[in-house]
Design a protein around this motif. Structure first.
Motif, short mmCIF file in Angstrom:
data_model
loop_
_atom_site.label_atom_id
_atom_site.label_comp_id
_atom_site.label_asym_id
_atom_site.label_seq_id
_atom_site.Cartn_x
_atom_site.Cartn_y
_atom_site.Cartn_z
N ARG A 18 7.46 -2.95 7.89
CA ARG A 18 8.16 -4.00 7.13
C ARG A 18 8.56 -3.51 5.75
NH1 ARG A 18 4.04 -8.67 8.27
NH2 ARG A 18 3.03 -7.13 9.51
N ASP A 19 7.66 -2.76 5.10
CA ASP A 19 7.99 -2.17 3.80
C ASP A 19 9.15 -1.19 3.93
OD1 ASP A 19 6.05 -3.57 2.41
OD2 ASP A 19 4.64 -1.88 2.31
N ALA A 20 9.12 -0.37 4.97
CA ALA A 20 10.18 0.60 5.19
C ALA A 20 11.52 -0.09 5.44
CB ALA A 20 9.82 1.53 6.35
N MET A 21 11.50 -1.22 6.13
CA MET A 21 12.74 -1.97 6.35
C MET A 21 13.27 -2.53 5.03
SD MET A 21 13.67 -1.80 9.51
CE MET A 21 14.68 -3.23 9.88
N ALA A 22 12.37 -3.03 4.18
CA ALA A 22 12.79 -3.51 2.86
C ALA A 22 13.33 -2.36 2.02
CB ALA A 22 11.61 -4.18 2.16
#
Length: 146
Positions: A18-22
């Protein structure tokens, strides 16, 4: 009753994914400020590298062995280092101003990815079996379909 977490694919349950997507979203917005002359150069490279991070995390989460999972997480970590370097290049060339929020997200993604790698690296290297020790960190590799 089906819980929301039961509808998610394994990688979607990972905070690091999720952090990588953000991070991808942030890089796309940040790279909009680069000059048009960099559209096929640094802008494209930044975006490809950013997309590579969650893509490799997702691919690793879909693999059946811990060793394969670790290999893809390692590739994602390499892409994060590459992304950090490319952002620094854009800043050094005065194409963009430093973005503290993007830098913070990059650091947090690095930290979570390193923590996941350490957790997996300390465990068995065989086919992953669902177990209490891994439930919170390793998604069930057999529930990839929604």
């Amino acid at each position: 009753m089906i819980r929301d977490s039961d509808k998610q694919r394994p990688h979607e349950r990972l905070e690091v994914w999720r952090d990588a997507m953000a991070l991808v979203e942030g890089v796309y917005r940040h790279s909009d400020a680069l000059p048009d002359s960099e559209r096929f150069g640094l802008t494209a490279q930044l975006r490809r590298t950013a997309v590579s991070v969650p893509s490799n995390i997702a691919e690793g989460a879909a693999r059946r062995s811990t060793q394969e999972y670790l290999r893809f997480l390692s590739i994602a970590r390499g892409s994060l280092a590459e992304l950090d370097t490319q952002l620094q290049i854009a800043e050094r060339l005065d194409f963009v101003a430093p973005d503290p929020l993007l830098a913070q997200l990059l650091d947090r993604t690095f930290a979570r990815l390193n923590a996941l790698i350490r957790t997996l690296d300390s465990g068995p290297r065989t086919i992953r079996e669902p177990s209490a020790a891994y439930e919170s960190q390793i998604p069930n590799p057999e529930s990839h379909a929604r």
